[in-house]
Design a protein around this motif. Structure first.
Motif, PDB file in Angstrom:
ATOM      1  N   HIS A   1       0.782  -1.172   0.069  1.00  0.00           N
ATOM      2  CA  HIS A   1       0.017   0.086   0.091  1.00  0.00           C
ATOM      3  C   HIS A   1       0.803   1.315   0.040  1.00  0.00           C
ATOM      4  O   HIS A   1       1.746   1.799   0.789  1.00  0.00           O
ATOM      5  CB  HIS A   1      -1.116   0.109   1.151  1.00  0.00           C
ATOM      6  CG  HIS A   1      -1.744   0.958   1.443  1.00  0.00           C
ATOM      7  ND1 HIS A   1      -2.642   1.149   2.512  1.00  0.00           N
ATOM      8  CD2 HIS A   1      -2.194   2.011   0.540  1.00  0.00           C
ATOM      9  CE1 HIS A   1      -3.412   2.041   2.261  1.00  0.00           C
ATOM     10  NE2 HIS A   1      -3.145   2.632   1.250  1.00  0.00           N
ATOM     11  N   VAL A   2       0.787   2.120  -0.994  1.00  0.00           N
ATOM     12  CA  VAL A   2       1.695   3.130  -1.284  1.00  0.00           C
ATOM     13  C   VAL A   2       1.078   4.447  -1.184  1.00  0.00           C
ATOM     14  O   VAL A   2      -0.026   4.606  -2.096  1.00  0.00           O
ATOM     15  CB  VAL A   2       2.716   2.945  -2.370  1.00  0.00           C
ATOM     16  CG1 VAL A   2       3.585   4.145  -2.710  1.00  0.00           C
ATOM     17  CG2 VAL A   2       3.602   1.689  -2.425  1.00  0.00           C
ATOM     18  N   ILE A   3       1.420   5.343  -0.298  1.00  0.00           N
ATOM     19  CA  ILE A   3       0.862   6.734  -0.321  1.00  0.00           C
ATOM     20  C   ILE A   3       1.797   7.583  -1.396  1.00  0.00           C
ATOM     21  O   ILE A   3       2.755   7.772  -1.007  1.00  0.00           O
ATOM     22  CB  ILE A   3       1.011   7.481   1.063  1.00  0.00           C
ATOM     23  CG1 ILE A   3       0.331   6.622   2.138  1.00  0.00           C
ATOM     24  CG2 ILE A   3       0.131   8.893   1.014  1.00  0.00           C
ATOM     25  CD1 ILE A   3       0.578   7.220   3.530  1.00  0.00           C
ATOM     26  N   GLU A   4       1.323   8.108  -2.483  1.00  0.00           N
ATOM     27  CA  GLU A   4       1.842   9.022  -3.225  1.00  0.00           C
ATOM     28  C   GLU A   4       0.902  10.046  -3.718  1.00  0.00           C
ATOM     29  O   GLU A   4       0.226   9.721  -4.860  1.00  0.00           O
ATOM     30  CB  GLU A   4       2.933   8.553  -4.164  1.00  0.00           C
ATOM     31  CG  GLU A   4       3.655   9.646  -4.966  1.00  0.00           C
ATOM     32  CD  GLU A   4       4.734   8.764  -5.517  1.00  0.00           C
ATOM     33  OE1 GLU A   4       5.755   8.602  -5.150  1.00  0.00           O
ATOM     34  OE2 GLU A   4       4.586   8.722  -7.142  1.00  0.00           O
ATOM     35  N   ALA A   5       0.608  11.033  -2.787  1.00  0.00           N
ATOM     36  CA  ALA A   5      -0.696  11.733  -3.140  1.00  0.00           C
ATOM     37  C   ALA A   5      -0.467  12.422  -4.375  1.00  0.00           C
ATOM     38  O   ALA A   5       0.615  13.047  -5.017  1.00  0.00           O
ATOM     39  CB  ALA A   5      -0.780  12.832  -2.122  1.00  0.00           C
ATOM     40  N   LEU A   6      -1.666  12.817  -5.074  1.00  0.00           N
ATOM     41  CA  LEU A   6      -1.849  13.515  -6.364  1.00  0.00           C
ATOM     42  C   LEU A   6      -1.408  14.827  -6.269  1.00  0.00           C
ATOM     43  O   LEU A   6      -1.461  15.574  -5.035  1.00  0.00           O
ATOM     44  CB  LEU A   6      -3.186  13.507  -6.993  1.00  0.00           C
ATOM     45  CG  LEU A   6      -3.372  11.751  -7.235  1.00  0.00           C
ATOM     46  CD1 LEU A   6      -4.959  11.865  -7.828  1.00  0.00           C
ATOM     47  CD2 LEU A   6      -2.626  11.355  -8.307  1.00  0.00           C
TER      48      LEU A   6
END
Ligand SMILES: Cc1cc2nc3c(=O)[nH]c(=O)nc-3n(C[C@H](O)[C@H](O)[C@H](O)COP(=O)(O)O)c2cc1C
Length: 372
Positions: A265-270
């Motif tokens: 699960h990866v957070i890489e916000a737009l």
């Protein structure tokens, strides 16, 4: 709509068959009893209201008293906490849902007030920047932490193992290791916070060791197909940083491949999102998507439209939604019907009792507007 939707197609996530690809992102709501950090009956209702999510990932739950860094956050290390969570999982399952618990140790993002005056612990004595601790005495300056001894690091891995066993006893379908947002696991991975010279520091192999041991410990308890890990390779919380994030996190993803996990699960916000990478900062998620061979969840600022695009472009297999799930207990139904969304109230994200917690209306509860 001629375009086919992927969001509403079912998905085999490790051991679980999900009815859709909307994941409820883990979100601290600061509503646990301060006495014992136990989830309440309102917590039961909050998660039941959101049971139509493909998968719920709970708020971070501390694996030990040492892992606490905020007031009113639940744990998963005492009998009372397990009993409190058991009510949540029973009710979510009865409502047809699936639920993982996020296992959390804050590391240096804490304060001596939580630890009988002792310093918080971390890989190295590097003081966080740009954050304060939210304690019973209000917001306070965070001191430099104490570096864990090597034997203590192994004891923390064991705390994660026990917490996973508690999660199993509490009826969870699996666990997510909180490896994101500058907390303990992330502090070991990134070299700005890890200046150790033992087997847990130095080379990327050594810095990844703690994360991999923690994941393995949880997999020993649950089976790897019921364990996921969350990473935030472009995050900046507390001033976390690494000299080569692509290399570091690519190595972690390669090693995770060997374990057969339920997901990464990866957070890489737009762009435009408060958690978005700085302009010009190197992006990492797409590299990890290519490397990781198992199910891949992306998160950070997604709407129904951008989520569908990301799935169609094969950037991820599932999308996690955070704030949209706070304000819309029936987010899945609203997306399916193209219905309007409720407006989230940030003032009640981390406080407010039942207000802003379990009182956002579902479509059924929303009065239909009548023409005047
Ligand atoms: C109120 C709140 C609490 C959060 N707590 C956690 C947490 O406990 N664990 C975690 O990994 N991320 C946490 N996050 C980050 C969210 O999971 C998510 O990454 C972020 O909100 C971006 O997704 P969104 O744009 O869909 O909201 C939190 C975010 C919010 C708004």
């Amino acid at each position: 709509m001629s375009q086919t939707s992927n969001l509403f197609s079912s998905y085999q996530l490790g051991a679980l068959t999900l009815p859709n690809r909307l994941v409820m992102a883990p979100m601290t709501r600061s509503r646990a009893k301060n006495d014992g950090n136990v989830p309440t009956d309102s917590t039961v209702k909050y998660y039941v209201q959101r049971a139509s999510a493909g998968l719920i990932i709970t708020e971070g739950a501390q694996v030990s008293a040492q892992g606490v860094g905020y007031i009113f956050t639940p744990g998963i290390y005492s009998e009372a906490q397990v009993a409190g969570w058991r009510k949540v999982t029973d009710a979510v399952h009865a409502a047809g849902g699936r639920i993982f618990i996020q296992l959390w140790h804050v590391g240096r993002i804490s304060h001596p007030d939580f630890h009988h005056g002792e310093l918080p612990v971390a890989p190295s004595a590097v003081k966080p920047t740009g954050v304060q601790a939210y304690t019973t005495n209000g917001m306070q300056e965070i001191p430099a932490p104490r570096a864990l001894e090597t034997a203590e690091v192994k004891a923390v891995v064991d705390d994660f193992r026990k917490a996973a066993a508690n999660a199993k006893a509490a009826g969870f379908d699996g666990v997510e290791i909180h490896g994101a947002n500058g907390y303990l696991v992330d502090q070991f991975i990134q070299d700005g916070t890890n200046q150790r010279t033992d087997e847990y520091g130095g080379s990327v192999e050594n810095r990844a060791r703690f994360a991999l041991e923690v994941v393995q410990a949880a997999a020993d308890v649950f089976g790897a197909d019921r364990v996921g890990i969350r990473l935030a390779p472009t995050g900046a919380m507390g001033g976390i940083n690494d000299s080569d994030r692509v290399k570091t996190f690519s190595y972690v993803a390669e090693q995770l491949n060997k374990l057969g996990l339920a997901y990464l699960h990866v957070i890489e916000a737009l762009p435009g999102h408060p958690m978005a990478p700085q302009p010009g900062q190197e992006l990492v998620a797409a590299h990890l998507r290519k490397i990781f061979t198992g199910p891949f969840i992306l998160n950070g600022g997604y709407t129904q439209e951008t989520a569908e695009q990301a799935l169609a472009n094969n950037e991820a297999d599932l999308i996690a939604f955070g704030v949209p799930f706070i304000a819309n207990p029936d987010l899945v139904e609203r997306f399916e019907q193209g219905a309007a969304l409720n407006t989230p109230n940030p003032a009640t994200f981390y406080a407010g009792g039942d207000e802003g917690y379990i009182d956002y209306p579902s479509l059924q509860e929303t009065p239909v507007a009548t023409e005047q």
